[in-house]
Design a protein around this motif. Structure first.
Motif, PDB file in Angstrom:
ATOM      1  N   ILE A  44       0.809  -1.404   0.176  1.00  9.12           N
ATOM      2  CA  ILE A  44      -0.050  -0.082  -0.083  1.00  9.12           C
ATOM      3  C   ILE A  44       0.626   1.398  -0.112  1.00  9.12           C
ATOM      4  CG2 ILE A  44      -1.672   1.350   1.263  1.00  9.12           C
ATOM      5  CD1 ILE A  44      -2.596  -1.299   2.576  1.00  9.12           C
ATOM      6  N   ALA A  45       1.863   1.301   0.672  1.00  8.83           N
ATOM      7  CA  ALA A  45       2.788   2.544   0.857  1.00  8.83           C
ATOM      8  C   ALA A  45       4.159   2.375   0.709  1.00  8.83           C
ATOM      9  CB  ALA A  45       2.298   3.003   2.436  1.00  8.83           C
ATOM     10  N   GLY A  46       4.518   1.070   0.648  1.00 11.17           N
ATOM     11  CA  GLY A  46       5.962   0.857   0.196  1.00 11.17           C
ATOM     12  C   GLY A  46       7.081   0.538   1.173  1.00 11.17           C
ATOM     13  N   ASP A  47       8.057   0.367   0.962  1.00  9.16           N
ATOM     14  CA  ASP A  47       9.166  -0.359   1.848  1.00  9.16           C
ATOM     15  C   ASP A  47       9.613   0.700   3.009  1.00  9.16           C
ATOM     16  OD1 ASP A  47       8.744  -2.756   0.752  1.00  9.16           O
ATOM     17  OD2 ASP A  47      10.605  -2.988  -0.375  1.00  9.16           O
ATOM     18  N   ASP A  48       9.820   2.060   2.590  1.00 10.25           N
ATOM     19  CA  ASP A  48      10.251   2.968   3.126  1.00 10.25           C
ATOM     20  C   ASP A  48       9.457   3.334   4.399  1.00 10.25           C
ATOM     21  OD1 ASP A  48      12.780   3.423   1.786  1.00 10.25           O
ATOM     22  OD2 ASP A  48      11.800   5.256   0.722  1.00 10.25           O
ATOM     23  N   TYR A  49       7.956   3.349   4.120  1.00 14.09           N
ATOM     24  CA  TYR A  49       6.861   3.652   5.017  1.00 14.09           C
ATOM     25  C   TYR A  49       7.001   2.524   6.128  1.00 14.09           C
ATOM     26  CZ  TYR A  49       2.340   4.163   7.182  1.00 14.09           C
ATOM     27  OH  TYR A  49       1.376   4.393   8.147  1.00 14.09           O
ATOM     28  N   VAL A  50       7.020   1.226   5.736  1.00 17.90           N
ATOM     29  CA  VAL A  50       7.383   0.253   6.672  1.00 17.90           C
ATOM     30  C   VAL A  50       8.305   0.272   7.369  1.00 17.90           C
ATOM     31  CG1 VAL A  50       7.747  -2.263   6.783  1.00 17.90           C
ATOM     32  CG2 VAL A  50       5.949  -1.453   5.064  1.00 17.90           C
ATOM     33  N   ALA A  51       9.526   0.602   6.909  1.00 17.98           N
ATOM     34  CA  ALA A  51      10.907   0.873   7.645  1.00 17.98           C
ATOM     35  C   ALA A  51      10.658   1.772   8.848  1.00 17.98           C
ATOM     36  CB  ALA A  51      11.972   0.962   6.684  1.00 17.98           C
ATOM     37  N   MET A  52      10.119   3.213   8.346  1.00 14.56           N
ATOM     38  CA  MET A  52       9.746   4.286   9.291  1.00 14.56           C
ATOM     39  C   MET A  52       8.890   3.695  10.345  1.00 14.56           C
ATOM     40  SD  MET A  52       7.218   6.487  10.236  1.00 14.56           S
ATOM     41  CE  MET A  52       6.134   6.076   9.198  1.00 14.56           C
ATOM     42  N   GLY A  53       7.760   3.079  10.011  1.00 15.18           N
ATOM     43  CA  GLY A  53       6.762   2.608  11.124  1.00 15.18           C
ATOM     44  C   GLY A  53       7.432   1.553  11.941  1.00 15.18           C
ATOM     45  N   LEU A  54       8.172   0.658  11.449  1.00 16.84           N
ATOM     46  CA  LEU A  54       8.629  -0.242  12.515  1.00 16.84           C
ATOM     47  C   LEU A  54       9.584   0.388  13.449  1.00 16.84           C
ATOM     48  CD1 LEU A  54       9.352  -3.332   9.950  1.00 16.84           C
ATOM     49  CD2 LEU A  54       7.689  -3.041  11.917  1.00 16.84           C
ATOM     50  N   ALA A  55      10.569   1.175  13.018  1.00 19.90           N
ATOM     51  CA  ALA A  55      11.495   2.239  13.907  1.00 19.90           C
ATOM     52  C   ALA A  55      10.844   3.101  14.734  1.00 19.90           C
ATOM     53  CB  ALA A  55      12.662   2.660  12.676  1.00 19.90           C
ATOM     54  N   LYS A  56       9.812   3.623  14.436  1.00 18.08           N
ATOM     55  CA  LYS A  56       9.088   4.642  15.310  1.00 18.08           C
ATOM     56  C   LYS A  56       8.165   3.979  16.283  1.00 18.08           C
ATOM     57  CE  LYS A  56       6.450   8.790  14.937  1.00 18.08           C
ATOM     58  NZ  LYS A  56       5.769   9.921  13.915  1.00 18.08           N
ATOM     59  N   TRP A  57       7.438   2.847  15.686  1.00 15.68           N
ATOM     60  CA  TRP A  57       6.232   2.339  16.661  1.00 15.68           C
ATOM     61  C   TRP A  57       6.505   1.038  17.161  1.00 15.68           C
ATOM     62  CZ3 TRP A  57       3.822   4.758  12.091  1.00 15.68           C
ATOM     63  CH2 TRP A  57       3.499   5.915  12.130  1.00 15.68           C
ATOM     64  N   TRP A  58       7.454   0.228  16.566  1.00 18.02           N
ATOM     65  CA  TRP A  58       7.427  -1.066  16.885  1.00 18.02           C
ATOM     66  C   TRP A  58       9.084  -1.195  17.651  1.00 18.02           C
ATOM     67  CZ3 TRP A  58       3.424  -4.142  17.374  1.00 18.02           C
ATOM     68  CH2 TRP A  58       2.176  -3.853  16.924  1.00 18.02           C
ATOM     69  N   THR A  59       9.440  -0.514  18.676  1.00 13.51           N
ATOM     70  CA  THR A  59      10.679  -0.707  19.020  1.00 13.51           C
ATOM     71  C   THR A  59      10.180  -1.034  20.741  1.00 13.51           C
ATOM     72  OG1 THR A  59      10.838   1.629  19.790  1.00 13.51           O
ATOM     73  CG2 THR A  59      11.752   0.958  17.609  1.00 13.51           C
ATOM     74  N   ALA A  60      11.304  -1.365  21.486  1.00 14.88           N
ATOM     75  CA  ALA A  60      11.072  -1.436  22.834  1.00 14.88           C
ATOM     76  C   ALA A  60      10.828   0.016  23.535  1.00 14.88           C
ATOM     77  CB  ALA A  60      12.535  -2.219  23.462  1.00 14.88           C
TER      78      ALA A  60
END
Length: 170
Positions: free
Chosen positions: A32-48
């Motif tokens: 839907i939004a591309g790999d850069d969006y996925v990488a940004m979301g994982l780095a921002k919202w799915w961290t310890a």
């Protein structure tokens, strides 16, 4: 399928919660939004660092099957509403009622907290999210321009009946 257990996340659930995010985001948002969006979301919202405060505050609910965390819901108050920030189920576990059980727990949290509405957004083009939330009684009330070639965010809400406890799968 085994029974689903819905419970509040504990500190030792951190890695399992992060695993759900890292397993669901690429197949959900990549197309839907591309790999850069996925990488940004994982780095921002799915961290310890992003997840530990929510677990400590009691805002993360997990779904377990056979003792393994297979789904996650994260909520928080905003502007007098209960915001559903995350609701994800591992791809291999989708379609078995786990998301519905998590949603029932979210609605119960809203009632217990005295919230009149649950609100959330999903990216335009996420047809499974659109179907899931429509089936759960959510209605669109706004759109936010994605900008920079990203899809719009579709904002939906559902009123919460303060008298009705769902209690499903808890």
């Amino acid at each position: 399928m085994s029974d689903v257990t819905i419970r509040q996340a504990q500190g030792d659930d951190l890695q399992a919660v992060l695993y759900v995010g890292h397993s669901t985001w690429p197949p959900t948002y990549g197309p839907i939004a591309g790999d850069d969006y996925v990488a940004m979301g994982l780095a921002k919202w799915w961290t310890a660092d992003a997840t530990i405060p929510a677990i400590r505050a009691g805002r993360v609910t997990v779904a377990e099957v056979d003792g393994k965390v297979v789904g996650v819901a994260t909520v928080g108050p905003q502007d007098g509403h209960l915001m559903l920030w995350k609701l994800y189920v591992l791809p291999g576990q989708q379609g078995h009622g786990i998301g519905q059980a998590l949603m029932a727990a979210v609605l119960d949290q809203a009632r217990e907290g005295g919230f009149a509405q649950v609100r959330l957004s999903y990216l335009d083009g996420n047809t499974s999210a659109a179907r899931f939330y429509a089936k759960a009684g959510f209605e669109e009330f706004d759109r936010e321009c994605g900008g920079s070639g990203l899809p719009d965010s579709v904002w939906v809400r559902r009123s919460v009946d303060p008298q009705q406890q769902t209690g499903e799968a808890r």
